[in-house]
Design an enzyme around this catalytic site. Structure first.
Site, short mmCIF file in Angstrom:
data_model
loop_
_atom_site.label_atom_id
_atom_site.label_comp_id
_atom_site.label_asym_id
_atom_site.label_seq_id
_atom_site.Cartn_x
_atom_site.Cartn_y
_atom_site.Cartn_z
N LEU A 260 -30.81 -13.39 39.83
CA LEU A 260 -30.17 -12.16 39.36
C LEU A 260 -31.14 -11.00 39.29
O LEU A 260 -30.76 -9.84 39.45
CB LEU A 260 -29.56 -12.40 37.97
CG LEU A 260 -28.41 -13.41 37.89
CD1 LEU A 260 -28.02 -13.64 36.44
CD2 LEU A 260 -27.20 -12.92 38.68
N GLY A 261 -32.41 -11.29 39.03
CA GLY A 261 -33.42 -10.24 38.93
C GLY A 261 -34.77 -10.82 38.56
O GLY A 261 -34.88 -11.95 38.09
N GLY B 229 -38.55 -9.76 36.56
CA GLY B 229 -39.21 -8.82 35.66
C GLY B 229 -40.66 -9.21 35.46
O GLY B 229 -41.19 -10.12 36.10
N GLY C 32 -40.63 -12.91 33.92
CA GLY C 32 -39.98 -14.06 34.53
C GLY C 32 -38.89 -13.68 35.51
O GLY C 32 -38.60 -12.51 35.73
N THR C 33 -38.29 -14.72 36.10
CA THR C 33 -37.19 -14.57 37.05
C THR C 33 -35.92 -15.11 36.41
O THR C 33 -35.94 -16.17 35.79
CB THR C 33 -37.50 -15.32 38.35
OG1 THR C 33 -38.72 -14.84 38.90
CG2 THR C 33 -36.38 -15.14 39.36
N VAL C 34 -34.81 -14.39 36.56
CA VAL C 34 -33.54 -14.78 35.94
C VAL C 34 -32.59 -15.29 37.04
O VAL C 34 -32.39 -14.63 38.06
CB VAL C 34 -32.89 -13.60 35.19
CG1 VAL C 34 -31.58 -14.03 34.55
CG2 VAL C 34 -33.85 -13.06 34.13
N LYS D 293 -33.63 -17.89 32.39
CA LYS D 293 -34.88 -17.16 32.62
C LYS D 293 -36.04 -18.13 32.79
O LYS D 293 -36.25 -19.00 31.95
CB LYS D 293 -35.14 -16.21 31.45
CG LYS D 293 -36.41 -15.38 31.58
CD LYS D 293 -36.53 -14.45 30.38
CE LYS D 293 -37.77 -13.60 30.46
NZ LYS D 293 -37.89 -12.72 29.28
N ASP E 51 -39.58 -2.39 23.74
CA ASP E 51 -39.39 -2.06 25.17
C ASP E 51 -37.96 -1.62 25.43
O ASP E 51 -37.30 -2.10 26.35
CB ASP E 51 -39.77 -3.26 26.04
CG ASP E 51 -40.01 -2.86 27.49
OD1 ASP E 51 -40.21 -1.66 27.75
OD2 ASP E 51 -39.98 -3.74 28.36
#
Length: 714
Positions: free
Chosen positions: A412-413, A415, A418-420, A434, A532
């Protein structure tokens, strides 16, 4: 240092003896020298024309004035070490494969007795080399010194702040190396090729920080760990420090798997795109050369042949044995007997294999669980101090099946933490999973921190944590799936996939975000600072309700705490200037970031944009200047200008302006913000003319030139 020199000389003597005895495969091109003093120079590096791949890899050997020194003139640096050996069998070199260790100058400021020629930093753009994010560290030395890395992505803020301490206290205490007193250290972003540093004046008036000598530099982590003294004392005697550069083979080779196997070598790729090649076990040479890696004949070797008699060593199908040669009949008898024995033991061996494999898998899961902080997490969540909601401990097989073994099509994305992945549980629920990028202490603490914080939160406008898994190599978090993307996409990526959002929707979304932050600051069991807040961390569900997400950098506070002191962390454009100056993050720092999100909703502009003038590059500055110049309606988003009530827009603009006040004490609390937003939603619409914005424009805003100074530094 003397011990290291002796070890290297000893190794070179042994290596020379070995090469003479074994007639080793070449590591440099034919008729090309492979050394400069004690520096090993394998191809694609070389000293003379035709011996190196291109000018980037040319080595100049300066043999005057004592011991020879190697230099890379393409980047103007002295070479300390080069390595292309097996990454899993590297016994001789201090650094990892595909890396070059060089001397890099220290950047200094206000040092009267120090050379001033190293004030411009280092730029190796265009070369195949880049600084190693795994090995290099950014160091700042000086009393009350806030130093920033410059020359990197302007959207990323990297730096650290060192506090003051008497040097006599350092000698008698545990404050050695970079503990934060007179010296601080932080990690380096991946793939950077430009380094420079800027120094921010300290805020403590009683300390004349402008008169202090300050340093900033990159340094090899292993070199730092070998220093015997405190760096704040040691660095004043240094002009250069060792730094590790990675380099990529993809720019000078197109070797495919078949060619690699022909050359008896393997490829190795890091997370940052660097590609190296090295010889397989039992082979030696250089896989970059056409000769490739050559088989080592242990039977012909005086050093590798361990048989009592050299004639007893035989080669059977590539395996060397200390046996006398057998006749074909005897070999056949041995093979038949061995086969019958193997057949007899096969069933028992298979059963034992299954049992051992299962036992090892259980041990490995326990090891990962402990390494990933599972015991600490259990203790934290079972404590009476934490109001933990009901969450589930998932096993690794469940989440692997849910994500089709973490198929890249399920991503999904990605960051910074991590990766989701999108997944479906056995009960049919769609979830977001995640997965951490790397296993290191910093990222691990962020994941554990996110679990503890989210387990205490139960709010309709905060993404819900469903569970976690710690028995895998990296920790995994399982969230409710939010289907409609991020607020950033709806504001800045207007297309068919992300339709326009009306003024009423924007006002409702702002209210929901404010309610979530007010809950975190006041209604949670312990106050929580998000740290954030930005539009890309606001998710929208199927009814376009706002959900605050990504708590990896959040911090819980005790009741009597008013702020938390941390290294500067944040996203450019959303970062509170007061936090940037003091390193003290308060609840009003979240208020500032929320104010930037309000401006995004009003204007449809990004928080930082190179398309705007230098003065207005920061959205906060652009917004305030527009109000002062009575141009607010000119910068409003079309949906706001055509669909919004003028009185409501003026009220929200005034609220955003107060959230951005440089003095945090003069900003409203999130509870006050919620009340104002709800008041706007419930009020009857009026249509005042645009002149009523004068009271917004004329109110004193504070020293906004500080933000312009901050932009120039980055």
């Amino acid at each position: 240092m003397a011990v290291q020199v002796v070890m290297r000389i000893t190794f070179l003597l042994l290596l020379t003896t070995y090469e003479l005895a074994e007639a080793a495969a070449p590591v440099a091109k034919p008729n090309c020298s492979d050394s400069c003093g004690n520096i090993y120079i394998p191809y694609p590096f070389g000293k003379t024309t035709g011996c190196y791949m291109n000018d980037w890899f040319k080595i100049v050997c300066n043999e005057t004035g004592g011991s020879p020194k190697a230099f890379l003139p393409s980047i103007n640096m002295e070479v300390l070490e080069i390595n292309i050996t097996d990454p899993y069998n590297n016994h001789y070199f201090w650094i990892d494969p595909g890396l070059v260790r060089v001397n890099m100058p220290i950047v200094s400021s206000n040092c009267k007795n120090r050379s001033s020629r190293h004030t411009g930093g280092v730029n190796i753009s265009g070369s195949p080399f880049f600084f190693s994010s795994n090995r290099d560290r950014f160091i700042s030395v000086g009393c009350d010194n806030l130093a920033l890395m410059t020359g990197i992505n302007p959207m990323v803020v990297v730096g650290c702040k060192s506090n003051c301490i008497d040097k006599s206290m350092i000698e008698d205490s545990e404050h050695k190396h970079c503990s934060g007193f007179n010296c601080c250290m932080t990690t380096v972003p991946s793939g950077i090729k430009v380094f420079n540093a800027s120094f921010i004046r300290g805020i403590k008036e009683e300390i004349k920080t402008s008169e202090e000598c300050k340093f900033a530099f990159l340094a090899d982590d292993k070199w730092l760990n070998s220093r015997p003294k405190d760096l704040s004392y040691y660095v004043q005697f240094l002009e250069y420090v060792p730094v590790v550069l990675e380099w990529t083979a993809s720019e000078f080779t197109t070797m495919d798997p078949k060619e690699l196997r022909r050359r008896n070598s393997e490829g190795y790729t890091t997370d940052y795109g660097a590609e190296y090649y090295y010889c397989l076990k039992g082979y030696q040479g250089n896989s970059y050369l056409s000769t490739g890696c050559q088989d080592i004949n242990e039977c012909e070797s005086e050093t590798l042949n361990k048989c009592p008699n050299k004639s007893d060593c035989v080669n059977i199908q590539g395996s060397y044995h200390c046996n006398k040669p057998k006749s074909p009949v005897k070999i056949a008898i041995i093979v038949i007997c061995s086969s019958l024995g193997a057949l007899f033991l096969f069933t028992i061996t298979w059963c034992l294999y299954k049992i051992i494999k299962k036992r090892n898998k259980i041990k490995l899961k326990k090891k990962f669980f402990k390494r990933n902080g599972g015991l600490l997490l259990q203790q934290q969540l079972s404590s009476n101090d934490n109001n933990v909601q009901k969450t589930k401990l998932f096993n690794s097989k469940e989440l692997e099946n849910a994500t089709d073994h973490f198929n890249k099509n399920r991503i999904l994305g990605k960051g910074g933490q991590g990766t989701v992945y999108k997944g479906m549980l056995v009960d049919g629920r769609i979830v977001a999973i995640k997965k951490c990028n790397t296993v290191d202490k910093g990222n691990l603490e962020q994941f554990i921190n996110e679990i503890i914080i989210l387990s205490q939160i139960n709010h309709r406008n905060v993404v819900k944590l469903l569970g976690w898994c710690l028995e895998t190599e990296v920790p995994l978090l399982v969230y409710e799936f939010i289907p409609n993307g991020t607020l950033f996409q709806y504001i800045h990526e207007k297309n068919e996939e992300f339709p326009l959002i009306t003024w009423d929707m924007r006002l409702r979304i702002a209210t929901e975000i404010a309610r979530a932050l007010s809950y975190l600051h006041l209604a949670a069991s312990l106050p929580i600072y998000h740290r954030d807040i930005k539009s890309s961390n606001i998710l929208l569900d199927d009814k376009y309700r706002a959900k605050v997400a990504d708590f990896g950098t959040s911090r819980s506070m005790t009741i009597d705490q008013t702020h938390v002191t941390t290294l500067v962390y944040g996203t450019f454009g959303y970062l509170d200037p007061e936090y940037f100056q003091t390193s003290q993050f308060t609840e009003k720092s979240d208020v500032y970031s929320f104010g930037v999100v309000l401006i995004e909703l009003l204007t449809g502009e990004k928080p930082a944009s190179l398309a705007r003038s230098l003065e207005d590059r920061n959205l906060s500055t652009y917004f305030i200047n527009s109000i002062k110049e009575n141009r607010l309606f000119d910068i409003l988003d079309t949906q706001v200008r055509t669909g919004g009530n003028k009185h409501e827009v003026m009220t929200i603009a005034n609220l955003a302006k107060r959230c951005l006040h440089l003095n945090g004490k003069k900003r409203p609390t999130m509870t006050e913000i919620v009340m104002e937003l709800e008041g706007v939603q419930n009020a009857s619409p009026d249509q005042p003319n645009s002149e009523e914005f004068d009271y917004v424009r004329n109110e004193e805003m504070g020293p906004w030139n500080d933000i312009l100074f901050y932009q120039d530094q980055v």
